[in-house]
Design a protein around this motif. Structure first.
Motif, PDB file in Angstrom:
ATOM      1  N   ARG A   1       0.817  -0.982  -0.020  1.00 17.39           N
ATOM      2  CA  ARG A   1      -0.096   0.143   0.002  1.00 17.39           C
ATOM      3  C   ARG A   1       0.938   1.226   0.112  1.00 17.39           C
ATOM      4  NH1 ARG A   1      -0.639   2.399   5.444  1.00 17.39           N
ATOM      5  NH2 ARG A   1       0.436   1.334   6.864  1.00 17.39           N
ATOM      6  N   GLU A   2       0.340   2.422  -0.271  1.00 15.65           N
ATOM      7  CA  GLU A   2       0.847   3.689  -0.133  1.00 15.65           C
ATOM      8  C   GLU A   2       0.297   4.215   1.193  1.00 15.65           C
ATOM      9  OE1 GLU A   2       0.855   6.809  -3.222  1.00 15.65           O
ATOM     10  OE2 GLU A   2      -0.494   7.763  -1.916  1.00 15.65           O
ATOM     11  N   PHE A   3       1.720   4.975   1.857  1.00 14.98           N
ATOM     12  CA  PHE A   3       1.085   5.709   3.087  1.00 14.98           C
ATOM     13  C   PHE A   3       1.901   6.719   3.322  1.00 14.98           C
ATOM     14  CE2 PHE A   3       4.211   2.715   4.478  1.00 14.98           C
ATOM     15  CZ  PHE A   3       5.079   3.397   5.268  1.00 14.98           C
ATOM     16  N   GLN A   4       1.320   7.707   4.423  1.00 13.28           N
ATOM     17  CA  GLN A   4       1.947   8.884   4.724  1.00 13.28           C
ATOM     18  C   GLN A   4       2.929   8.549   6.100  1.00 13.28           C
ATOM     19  OE1 GLN A   4      -0.582  12.029   4.325  1.00 13.28           O
ATOM     20  NE2 GLN A   4      -0.054  12.600   2.219  1.00 13.28           N
ATOM     21  N   ARG A   5       3.916   9.428   6.183  1.00  9.93           N
ATOM     22  CA  ARG A   5       4.875   9.145   7.415  1.00  9.93           C
ATOM     23  C   ARG A   5       5.136  10.641   7.679  1.00  9.93           C
ATOM     24  NH1 ARG A   5       9.283   5.126   7.570  1.00  9.93           N
ATOM     25  NH2 ARG A   5      10.511   6.661   6.429  1.00  9.93           N
ATOM     26  N   ILE A   6       5.214  11.157   8.999  1.00  8.99           N
ATOM     27  CA  ILE A   6       5.713  12.565   9.234  1.00  8.99           C
ATOM     28  C   ILE A   6       7.374  12.267   9.288  1.00  8.99           C
ATOM     29  CG2 ILE A   6       6.109  14.052  11.215  1.00  8.99           C
ATOM     30  CD1 ILE A   6       3.341  13.966  10.295  1.00  8.99           C
ATOM     31  N   GLY A   7       7.779  13.134   8.719  1.00  9.59           N
ATOM     32  CA  GLY A   7       9.228  13.382   8.308  1.00  9.59           C
ATOM     33  C   GLY A   7      10.080  13.816   9.452  1.00  9.59           C
ATOM     34  N   LEU A   8      11.200  13.357   9.737  1.00 10.70           N
ATOM     35  CA  LEU A   8      11.938  13.800  10.738  1.00 10.70           C
ATOM     36  C   LEU A   8      13.391  14.379  10.361  1.00 10.70           C
ATOM     37  CD1 LEU A   8      12.294  10.625  13.028  1.00 10.70           C
ATOM     38  CD2 LEU A   8      11.160  12.899  13.480  1.00 10.70           C
TER      39      LEU A   8
ATOM     40  N   SER B   1       5.154   0.984   0.116  1.00 10.34           N
ATOM     41  CA  SER B   1       5.394  -0.541   0.874  1.00 10.34           C
ATOM     42  C   SER B   1       5.181  -1.634   0.019  1.00 10.34           C
ATOM     43  CB  SER B   1       4.766  -0.337   2.044  1.00 10.34           C
ATOM     44  OG  SER B   1       5.214  -1.444   2.980  1.00 10.34           O
ATOM     45  N   TYR B   2       6.255  -2.527   0.085  1.00 12.13           N
ATOM     46  CA  TYR B   2       6.281  -3.606  -0.434  1.00 12.13           C
ATOM     47  C   TYR B   2       6.690  -4.982   0.198  1.00 12.13           C
ATOM     48  CZ  TYR B   2       6.644  -1.191  -4.959  1.00 12.13           C
ATOM     49  OH  TYR B   2       6.436  -0.191  -6.180  1.00 12.13           O
TER      50      TYR B   2
ATOM     51  N   GLN C   1      14.795   7.352  -0.662  1.00 14.94           N
ATOM     52  CA  GLN C   1      15.280   6.611   0.496  1.00 14.94           C
ATOM     53  C   GLN C   1      14.387   5.281   0.338  1.00 14.94           C
ATOM     54  OE1 GLN C   1      13.943   8.129   4.137  1.00 14.94           O
ATOM     55  NE2 GLN C   1      15.940   7.482   5.434  1.00 14.94           N
ATOM     56  N   TYR C   2      15.367   4.281   0.666  1.00 18.74           N
ATOM     57  CA  TYR C   2      14.974   2.689   0.593  1.00 18.74           C
ATOM     58  C   TYR C   2      15.254   2.156   2.012  1.00 18.74           C
ATOM     59  CZ  TYR C   2      15.637   3.637  -4.150  1.00 18.74           C
ATOM     60  OH  TYR C   2      15.478   4.081  -5.582  1.00 18.74           O
ATOM     61  N   ILE C   3      14.172   1.710   2.758  1.00 15.00           N
ATOM     62  CA  ILE C   3      14.159   1.001   4.028  1.00 15.00           C
ATOM     63  C   ILE C   3      13.843  -0.412   4.091  1.00 15.00           C
ATOM     64  CG2 ILE C   3      13.640   1.496   6.460  1.00 15.00           C
ATOM     65  CD1 ILE C   3      13.065   4.278   5.867  1.00 15.00           C
ATOM     66  N   LEU C   4      14.730  -1.202   4.002  1.00 20.14           N
ATOM     67  CA  LEU C   4      14.589  -2.673   4.075  1.00 20.14           C
ATOM     68  C   LEU C   4      14.514  -3.227   5.419  1.00 20.14           C
ATOM     69  CD1 LEU C   4      14.262  -5.176   1.925  1.00 20.14           C
ATOM     70  CD2 LEU C   4      16.474  -5.482   2.583  1.00 20.14           C
ATOM     71  N   LYS C   5      13.398  -3.843   5.957  1.00 16.05           N
ATOM     72  CA  LYS C   5      13.273  -4.572   7.279  1.00 16.05           C
ATOM     73  C   LYS C   5      12.980  -5.891   7.331  1.00 16.05           C
ATOM     74  CE  LYS C   5       9.993  -1.316   7.607  1.00 16.05           C
ATOM     75  NZ  LYS C   5       8.981  -0.646   8.188  1.00 16.05           N
TER      76      LYS C   5
ATOM     77  N   TYR D   1       9.566   2.573   0.312  1.00 16.91           N
ATOM     78  CA  TYR D   1      10.297   3.133  -0.689  1.00 16.91           C
ATOM     79  C   TYR D   1       9.833   4.442  -0.736  1.00 16.91           C
ATOM     80  CZ  TYR D   1      11.511   5.521  -5.356  1.00 16.91           C
ATOM     81  OH  TYR D   1      11.655   6.327  -6.010  1.00 16.91           O
ATOM     82  N   LYS D   2      10.708   5.688  -0.391  1.00 16.22           N
ATOM     83  CA  LYS D   2       9.961   7.140  -0.304  1.00 16.22           C
ATOM     84  C   LYS D   2      10.298   7.669  -1.677  1.00 16.22           C
ATOM     85  CE  LYS D   2      12.399  10.762   1.106  1.00 16.22           C
ATOM     86  NZ  LYS D   2      12.892  11.902   2.024  1.00 16.22           N
ATOM     87  N   LYS D   3       8.881   7.904  -2.222  1.00 18.66           N
ATOM     88  CA  LYS D   3       8.789   7.879  -3.839  1.00 18.66           C
ATOM     89  C   LYS D   3       8.635   9.412  -3.926  1.00 18.66           C
ATOM     90  CE  LYS D   3       3.575   7.655  -4.240  1.00 18.66           C
ATOM     91  NZ  LYS D   3       2.818   6.909  -5.167  1.00 18.66           N
TER      92      LYS D   3
END
Length: 262
Positions: free
Chosen positions: A19-26, A41-42, A62-66, A55-57
């Motif tokens: 899905r696509e979602f929004q996150r507050i930036g820091l 998110s994948y 920015q790519y964050i793999l968890k 993936y911040k599009k």
């Protein structure tokens, strides 16, 4: 094609759009920024391991793999690829040039079937003449969305492309079958699921410029944005045209065209 999806396909990594979602930036000092970050998110799978990749599009990439204790945080795709390949030891899929040439020859036969030159053929699916030359020579990988575009725009049945590919396979005297060509399988799954598509299912830039009373350049940007979102979700798209239903949903328009099913 979206660069991230190109990476998945190049390295044979299975993926599913979540899905696509929004996150507050820091900010760097850990204080909140005054804007939201839009994330795609994948769920991805490689060598039997499952990961969540954010993936911040928009804005700075920015790519964050968890995965459990493993976290990769990279600000560019090259850095992300380097770190990911180091963890998973993935290797780029080797291109079978013979297969690409067979697909290119079948694509050329499809053009001849339509009695079009390379320029006319390219214009019909929003591709340049040089791109068509590369497809037919096998120097540029042919994807199912390109073949689907040709079949749809020219109102052809899938059986025609399959027949031309079969003729090319027989004349090549090489030990290949339909199962060796992923395009056939992808198109068959699409047709089995949706029964094919019609041009009435799609809008052009001219259509959108009239509907929205905007310039054609802006209409093309809208098409590109919606198609990129559909591609991330795994849909086959047609370049230069947009799915009528998705367009209407994005703009909150009620579709009165009963023939325009997705």
């Amino acid at each position: 094609m979206n660069k991230l999806l190109f990476f998945f396909k190049t390295y044979g990594i299975k993926y599913e759009y979540i899905r696509e979602f929004q996150r507050i930036g820091l900010k760097k000092d850990n204080t909140f920024s005054n804007y939201n970050t839009i994330i795609d998110s994948y769920s991805i799978q490689c060598n039997g391991n499952n990961y969540i990749l954010d993936y911040k599009k928009k804005g700075r990439p920015q790519y964050i793999l968890k995965k459990e204790k493993i976290i990769i945080n990279a600000v560019s795709q090259p850095k992300f690829l380097e770190k990911f390949k180091g963890i998973e030891k993935v290797e780029k899929i080797k291109v079978d040039r013979q297969k690409e040439k067979i697909q290119g020859t079948a694509f050329r036969k499809l053009r001849h079937f339509l009695k079009l030159n390379k320029k006319q053929f390219g214009q019909s699916i929003n591709k340049s003449e040089n791109t068509i030359i590369r497809y037919e020579a096998g120097s540029l990988a042919l994807h199912s969305d390109v073949v689907l575009a040709v079949l749809t725009v020219h109102n052809l049945k899938l059986s025609i492309y399959k027949r031309l590919l079969e003729e090319t396979l027989i004349s090549s005297n090489l030990n290949y079958s339909f199962n060796d060509f992923h395009i056939v399988g992808e198109l068959e799954r699409f047709y089995n699921k949706y029964g094919g598509i019609k041009m009435s299912d799609f809008l052009t830039a001219d259509d959108i410029s009239i509907i929205c009373k905007i310039k054609k350049a802006k209409a093309y940007r809208i098409i590109k944005e919606i198609n990129e979102e559909m591609e991330r979700k795994g849909y086959i798209i047609i370049r230069g045209r947009v799915n009528r239903r998705f367009f209407n949903e994005k703009l909150g328009i009620q579709d009165t065209d009963k023939g325009g099913k997705a």
